[in-house]
Design a protein around this motif. Structure first.
Motif, short mmCIF file in Angstrom:
data_model
loop_
_atom_site.label_atom_id
_atom_site.label_comp_id
_atom_site.label_asym_id
_atom_site.label_seq_id
_atom_site.Cartn_x
_atom_site.Cartn_y
_atom_site.Cartn_z
N UNK A 1 -1.67 4.35 -2.36
CA UNK A 1 -2.55 3.18 -2.38
C UNK A 1 -2.49 2.56 -3.77
N UNK A 2 -2.68 1.27 -3.81
CA UNK A 2 -2.83 0.61 -5.11
C UNK A 2 -3.58 -0.70 -4.91
N UNK A 3 -4.00 -1.30 -5.99
CA UNK A 3 -4.77 -2.55 -5.93
C UNK A 3 -4.29 -3.53 -6.99
N UNK B 1 -5.54 -3.51 2.26
CA UNK B 1 -6.81 -2.78 2.18
C UNK B 1 -7.73 -3.53 1.22
N UNK C 1 -10.84 -7.44 -5.95
CA UNK C 1 -9.69 -6.54 -5.89
C UNK C 1 -9.11 -6.58 -4.48
#
Lengths: 278, 278, 278, 278
Positions: free
Chosen positions: A229-231, A188, A209
């Motif tokens: 979710x994570x980034x 994503x 990111x």
């Protein structure tokens, strides 16, 4: 002694917690945790109760059914007695991370099998003593291929199917067959990129990111209810390849988190959104 | 219409949620959220219930007292009708951030006053129409100074006292007077550094992360129950001063978060630890 | 074609970059990246130059020695032709993550061997075709044990030794023998906890963040120059064991990051601090 | 003594650093930091050199022009002697945060004025002694409004224009007039949402992360080169409004970071991407 989980959801009304806990109290259940949420937008009530015990007494579900509105969903599950099948294509990072966590007891389920349309991941699966099935899509129409996949999956009758970088799209029929039971991991970005080679697009746009989203699979490709979710930060020194590399770290972490949430029965789906009791 | 919160905690036993929700149901309360937690280590039960209403019916607390063990703590609060006094020394970042959030309605309380031992922050406070009191410690013994502080604080009778970089240590007497009602923000490092000039020490040690901790103030300096923590990355290009600058960003964010958790009555203290229902 | 790296550090003076790049230009090197830093506190100059090529021409180092102050350190390395030995005790998460990354080409070095004082990790090492050596400390004095370890390590003559949850302390003699070549991963907290069972202490203190620090090993236990750090959020629902579980995720990620930085020769140590050119 | 910055970019070729540092050395400049990057995709060289001094000697740029390819861009700037104009609509969080940082010396520039199409932010601006101009768009065509804006902006001749939640779209003519000098802050999501009320869409999709992107403004709305990005976790308990609230925290932090990077001249734009030397 195992851990039992009750999942209850229904339209909200006054006294639901009272009526539910009355039933649980009558059966003398040793409640470990109790989480509720009312989605104010849709006026929908959701509750997860975990209690200790070898099994959920039969009467509990019957009495809850009597105590609650007719359209209530009541589901029970035993944590730790589940099974999953993992599907992957060629990339090892997500599958390997799951197998590794499985090997030291961090996945509360059995990984029954790995299925891939290629052979690259066979050695990795076997290294962790997990059966590997290659089901090639070569020369097959989509449905014919899915029929073969189904045949292998159903042999194991898994609770969930985890797509650990399985790079093919399913037909709606396949998705429907395992509705609410297939989890996918998807890179994503901010902003999102549509079409081929998203890491190349992300590079060209100079994103700072990159992220990953674990979600349930629905007919809408990459659009199912989001679980986790994570980034990670990236910068101008990352080539498109290095962004993809960095992406692997966040993909494997987010997928493992989603799988654990799933297997601990911490996720509800309502109106296309998840309620995740962490 | 306001929001009411009930805080209940007592030794755990079976049926607590059932008995509590029975009382709430009898009074026809419109429950918005319900959060429970049992600390397995100390076998202690904690519950926060939020419901809509102008006030908590008198009978609710009385009936809960009857329904619960004798040693249960029951506390009620109206969200949005609280007040705080902010204490600071010379640095503007934490105070300014609170005032700014207050100005656009993000702090669910009145900021009644700012108290400082110096005059530097007077203009900032007045810019946001908040009364400013300078209570200099010059030439005063600690208790004499605290007596003057108390006199100003008690004039406002605030629910909480927020130390927004107030750089002086209180006597145990002062802390006890406002027990459980004083919140502080403190820079934090991995590893921790004791003594003077922690940012200099952090620089010399080459830390890659700096953080901040918001905590209740107890007799043990900087050791009270932790409410919120966060960190920011730093690197070798940061001088000690630049680390301190970066530290300001995390300090102000963590303090604001803690103040909001506090004013929404989301925090319990038990055995020196906090339970924070986010 | 490989990638060559030059590491140069010396007291700062004017013209250093000019003199260095003149030498590199004279040899027609194809510079890929060039990173410099002057530590203003100690007035020390540090430079990392990466260039493409099969090897660093002999003359380059000779000419740099002529061009630079007598006390300059000049070091060259070929990225991708390094080797490491991993030491661990019983926990699989850090070792497994390194082996997994190694298996898909993310570790720019050979993992020559795994050494453990126990036998638990043998199957995991062998699953990735890496030789495993058990060197038990049972019944041995510390130096006698270290002598056996040395004997195995030196057989492989690794560039670096990676402690992937190796739970024993080394003597200063051992540390000195491999000075600047041993990397360790260590759990870290805000605040720090000293003594046994830090996760239990972190739990009792109600910390909201747990972290990990990768650092070089020096005589000062857990106090060597810091390479990388990161944290994860935790809350009151985490038991001490669950904090330790969460800690595994951040430990393995931070160690893998440190190992990659090390093998790409991105780290300088000066005055007990690292300069890390990411 | 101030700090001077040289920005150089040109097609890459061998010896650029050598030739540049020769010029700097000839003028005896006291270089503080030197950062280079070669974008391998476009074979483009970028270099930022900071040195101490009251001004950049005239000869430096002349000699660099001689030493470098004809199409090299050479730009110099004095850090700390810049000015910005901030534009906003009604929301106070980004503007207030900038003003607050400005008040304690964290913004290395003068904030010359605040311009808004509404009057809500006047008191806030005046509280920090910054001139406020209301330029209403009511009853005006877009270009007529922009003409009035221009007239106010050009009175101050700012180095940069910071859009701190300015909620109107500019014409390409306006954007071109201040090309490369307008910075905007924009909420961002994974996945991205197009159209009205993105926080509502994010809520309905059940996102677990919300973010913000600071970028240069180009003709492509919200699509200019990205300067900085960050995210915050959210969950099912956040309503759309609470997501927007949480979004404010990340918006103000990311915008402040971008403004500082800009004013310290740490940003290059090449091929629609930024190179940010942090």
């Amino acid at each position: 002694m195992g851990k039992q989980v009750l999942h209850i959801d229904c339209p909200d009304e006054k006294g639901l917690v009272y009526r539910i806990t009355e039933v649980l109290y009558n059966y003398g259940l040793n409640i470990v945790s109790n989480q509720e949420f009312v989605d104010a937008t849709s006026n929908h009530f959701v509750m997860r109760t975990a209690f200790e015990g070898d099994r959920t007494p039969e009467g509990v579900v019957r009495d809850l059914n009597k105590a609650l509105p007719a359209d209530a969903n009541i589901r029970r599950a035993e944590i730790g007695h589940r099974s999953i099948v993992v599907m992957a294509t060629k990339e090892a990072h997500c599958l390997g991370d799951l197998l590794l966590r499985y090997s030291y007891g961090e996945i509360p389920a059995d990984i029954d099998a790995v299925i891939s349309n290629y052979g690259e991941l066979e050695a990795l699966s076997r290294a962790f003593d997990v059966p590997f099935h290659q089901v090639s899509h070569k020369g097959l129409e989509r449905r014919a291929h899915e029929k073969q996949l189904q045949e292998v999956i159903d042999r194991y009758d898994p609770d969930y199917i985890v797509l650990a970088k399985y790079m093919r799209i399913f037909t709606p029929e396949f998705v429907n067959r395992y509705r609410g039971r297939i989890v996918n991991i998807h890179h994503s970005f901010l902003p999102a990129f549509i079409g081929a080679n998203p890491y190349r697009q992300a590079f060209e746009r100079g994103v700072k990111i990159i992220g990953a989203t674990a979600h349930f699979v629905t007919e809408d490709l990459d659009e199912g209810p989001i679980i986790a979710q994570d980034v990670l930060p990236v910068n101008h020194t990352h080539t498109a390849d290095q962004m993809a590399n960095a992406g692997r770290d966040v993909e494997k972490t987010v997928l493992a988190k989603a799988v654990k949430l799933l297997l601990e029965e911490r996720i509800f789906i309502h109106n296309g959104r998840t309620i995740v009791f962490e």
